[in-house]
Design a protein around this motif. Sequence first.
Motif, mmCIF file in Angstrom:
data_model
loop_
_atom_site.group_PDB
_atom_site.id
_atom_site.type_symbol
_atom_site.label_atom_id
_atom_site.label_comp_id
_atom_site.label_asym_id
_atom_site.label_seq_id
_atom_site.Cartn_x
_atom_site.Cartn_y
_atom_site.Cartn_z
ATOM 1 N N UNK A 1 19.039 -10.285 0.686
ATOM 2 C CA UNK A 1 17.222 -10.224 0.753
ATOM 3 C C UNK A 1 17.453 -8.318 0.684
ATOM 4 N N UNK A 2 18.103 -8.065 2.082
ATOM 5 C CA UNK A 2 18.283 -6.498 2.436
ATOM 6 C C UNK A 2 19.126 -5.313 0.843
ATOM 7 N N UNK A 3 20.316 -6.470 0.297
ATOM 8 C CA UNK A 3 20.197 -5.523 -1.117
ATOM 9 C C UNK A 3 19.868 -6.149 -1.842
ATOM 10 N N UNK A 4 19.166 -6.564 -1.988
ATOM 11 C CA UNK A 4 17.886 -7.012 -3.515
ATOM 12 C C UNK A 4 16.912 -5.997 -3.076
ATOM 13 N N UNK A 5 16.307 -5.630 -1.232
ATOM 14 C CA UNK A 5 15.721 -4.857 -1.599
ATOM 15 C C UNK A 5 15.633 -3.086 -1.591
ATOM 16 N N UNK A 6 17.395 -2.807 -1.254
ATOM 17 C CA UNK A 6 17.658 -1.678 -1.547
ATOM 18 C C UNK A 6 17.555 -1.026 -2.575
ATOM 19 N N UNK A 7 17.983 -2.999 -3.684
ATOM 20 C CA UNK A 7 18.777 -2.102 -5.179
ATOM 21 C C UNK A 7 17.330 -2.181 -6.177
ATOM 22 N N UNK A 8 16.761 -3.005 -5.915
ATOM 23 C CA UNK A 8 15.620 -3.402 -6.734
ATOM 24 C C UNK A 8 14.514 -1.724 -7.080
ATOM 25 N N UNK A 9 13.675 -1.398 -8.510
ATOM 26 C CA UNK A 9 13.219 -0.740 -8.417
ATOM 27 C C UNK A 9 12.338 -0.743 -7.840
ATOM 28 N N UNK A 10 11.056 0.190 -6.862
ATOM 29 C CA UNK A 10 10.262 -0.693 -6.340
ATOM 30 C C UNK A 10 9.194 0.928 -6.684
ATOM 31 N N UNK A 11 9.720 1.358 -7.586
ATOM 32 C CA UNK A 11 8.579 2.646 -8.009
ATOM 33 C C UNK A 11 6.913 2.236 -8.230
ATOM 34 N N UNK A 12 7.309 0.949 -9.070
ATOM 35 C CA UNK A 12 5.938 0.402 -9.812
ATOM 36 C C UNK A 12 4.739 -0.183 -8.314
ATOM 37 N N UNK A 13 5.616 -0.374 -7.347
ATOM 38 C CA UNK A 13 4.554 -0.952 -6.272
ATOM 39 C C UNK A 13 4.220 0.279 -5.603
ATOM 40 N N UNK A 14 2.569 0.398 -5.847
ATOM 41 C CA UNK A 14 1.535 1.232 -4.938
ATOM 42 C C UNK A 14 0.330 0.356 -4.596
ATOM 43 N N UNK A 15 -0.299 1.036 -3.725
ATOM 44 C CA UNK A 15 -1.123 0.193 -3.200
ATOM 45 C C UNK A 15 -3.138 1.262 -3.517
ATOM 46 N N UNK A 16 -2.418 2.335 -4.607
ATOM 47 C CA UNK A 16 -3.732 3.538 -4.504
ATOM 48 C C UNK A 16 -5.170 2.540 -5.919
ATOM 49 N N UNK A 17 -4.177 1.475 -6.122
ATOM 50 C CA UNK A 17 -5.515 0.469 -6.680
ATOM 51 C C UNK A 17 -6.665 -0.186 -6.214
ATOM 52 N N UNK A 18 -6.677 -0.034 -4.109
ATOM 53 C CA UNK A 18 -7.655 -0.834 -3.458
ATOM 54 C C UNK A 18 -8.636 0.250 -3.938
ATOM 55 N N UNK A 19 -9.898 -1.145 -3.688
ATOM 56 C CA UNK A 19 -10.784 -0.063 -3.385
ATOM 57 C C UNK A 19 -11.442 0.600 -2.459
ATOM 58 N N UNK A 20 -11.001 0.232 -1.336
ATOM 59 C CA UNK A 20 -11.394 1.185 0.075
ATOM 60 C C UNK A 20 -10.555 1.985 0.544
ATOM 61 N N UNK A 21 -9.445 1.964 -0.359
ATOM 62 C CA UNK A 21 -8.514 3.578 0.099
ATOM 63 C C UNK A 21 -9.602 4.475 0.803
ATOM 64 N N UNK A 22 -10.221 5.519 -0.152
ATOM 65 C CA UNK A 22 -11.312 6.340 0.376
ATOM 66 C C UNK A 22 -11.779 6.409 1.732
ATOM 67 N N UNK A 23 -12.414 5.101 1.818
ATOM 68 C CA UNK A 23 -12.887 5.368 2.921
ATOM 69 C C UNK A 23 -12.453 4.366 4.263
ATOM 70 N N UNK A 24 -11.483 3.567 4.046
ATOM 71 C CA UNK A 24 -11.112 3.144 5.580
ATOM 72 C C UNK A 24 -9.653 3.414 5.781
ATOM 73 N N UNK A 25 -10.115 3.936 7.571
ATOM 74 C CA UNK A 25 -8.468 4.522 7.766
ATOM 75 C C UNK A 25 -7.349 3.718 8.237
ATOM 76 N N UNK A 26 -7.202 2.386 7.384
ATOM 77 C CA UNK A 26 -6.470 2.039 7.861
ATOM 78 C C UNK A 26 -4.929 2.334 7.121
ATOM 79 N N UNK A 27 -4.967 2.706 5.867
ATOM 80 C CA UNK A 27 -3.435 3.356 5.320
ATOM 81 C C UNK A 27 -3.681 4.975 5.276
ATOM 82 N N UNK A 28 -2.748 4.905 6.157
ATOM 83 C CA UNK A 28 -2.055 6.098 5.793
ATOM 84 C C UNK A 28 -0.722 6.711 4.104
#
Length: 409
Positions: A17-44
Amino acid sequence: MSIESRLKDSNRVMETKHKFTRNKNMAHKNISGCPYVKKCGGCDMKDEDYKAHLEQKQRMVEQKLKSICKVMPITGMEHPYHYRNKVHAVFAHTKQGIISGVYEEGTHRVVSVEHCRIEDEKADAIIQSIKELAKSFKLKIYNEDTGYGWLRHVLIRRGFSSGEVLVVLVVASPVFPSKKNFLSALLKKHPEITSIVLNVNNRKTSMVLGEREIVIYGKGYIRDTLCGMQFRISPKSFYQVNPVQTEHLYSKAIELAELTGKERIIDAYCGIGTIGLIAGQQAGEVIGIELNEDAVRDAKINAKGNGVTNAGFYQGDAGQFMVQMAKQGEKADVVFMDPPRAGSDEAFLSSVVTLAPKRIVYISCNPETLGRDVKYLIKRGYRIKEAYPFDMFPWSDKHAEVVTVLYKN
Ligand code: SAH
């Protein structure tokens, strides 16, 4: 399969998994579509893609440890979502009716959150059901300003491998209106719940949990499996919130300890005994020390439950315990230390130097205090090679967990 070979087996899975994690292109993964992101203090780290996020954490650890040692590439998650096995929701009564969620950043205003991308989805669904049932049973929601009302918070812990679910209802008084009907409605909706505990907190405080606990359904704790061993976890005991990454972290820590089966090891700040019991399969004797009484009780039961006979767990301050060991002329071959964010203290570190273990495996959730403590040990006869960062809290936290080993000169 023996515990040792299961551990090796899970190490192998992790390596892949470790190798996989490092090699995979993760650029598409983000959380900006989260509807609470502006108000919720949970994510830095809400605006970044996961690859940039990992790079930022890597740089942060390198910056904190740059004068001390080499920092290896961070181990990220293959699927950095819904990883939290522990979910906390605060309840409030607003103009919109009953809501559950998190405090808005820096305030005590509650933001309604129904589906969080980093929390366990089953836990979120149970919290939504409790909210609906609270409405239909007309349960009074606690008001922090007036001190009036009953239900304050809900805390859920789910064993990812066992499937066991513990629900803790944090309430202002032990009197539970319509208890029987409420419980049977909740269990009907969620038969996966294995235990329910009332935690009584009637103080005007920002601490979530109160002292008193009443088990109202099931056994009052959950069990989970980590690195092939079973652990019992009580509501107030510490347990890593990201079990996928915890297995990676523990495996690295145990690998760095280079155990041969004979060593006397100390597991300091041991929680429910996870590291000591897993490492103890490859050691001669394990001594665990932990401040939290419930966690120590769990650790002792966990030793028995796994058929371990070479481990003893003690309740107390780790620094004082080590001072005592040093005074009595005790020795240890390997010390695992996993202190809270504030790091360790001089009483602990100076006694470790007296005990003179061959290796000190330091697991840290704060590279800043790790750097400080490691510098202390380097000045007193230890040397360090490299540090391994792990992303335990994708999106929600700027910190990284780091494991490193110090060798006696
Ligand atoms: N090693 C465990 C727990 C790590 S968290 C695991 O991996 O799960 C840090 C632990 O240190 C917590 O359980 C906390 O209760 C404990 N702790 C905090 N201050 C302490 C002290 N002064 N002495 C001993 N234990 C302490």
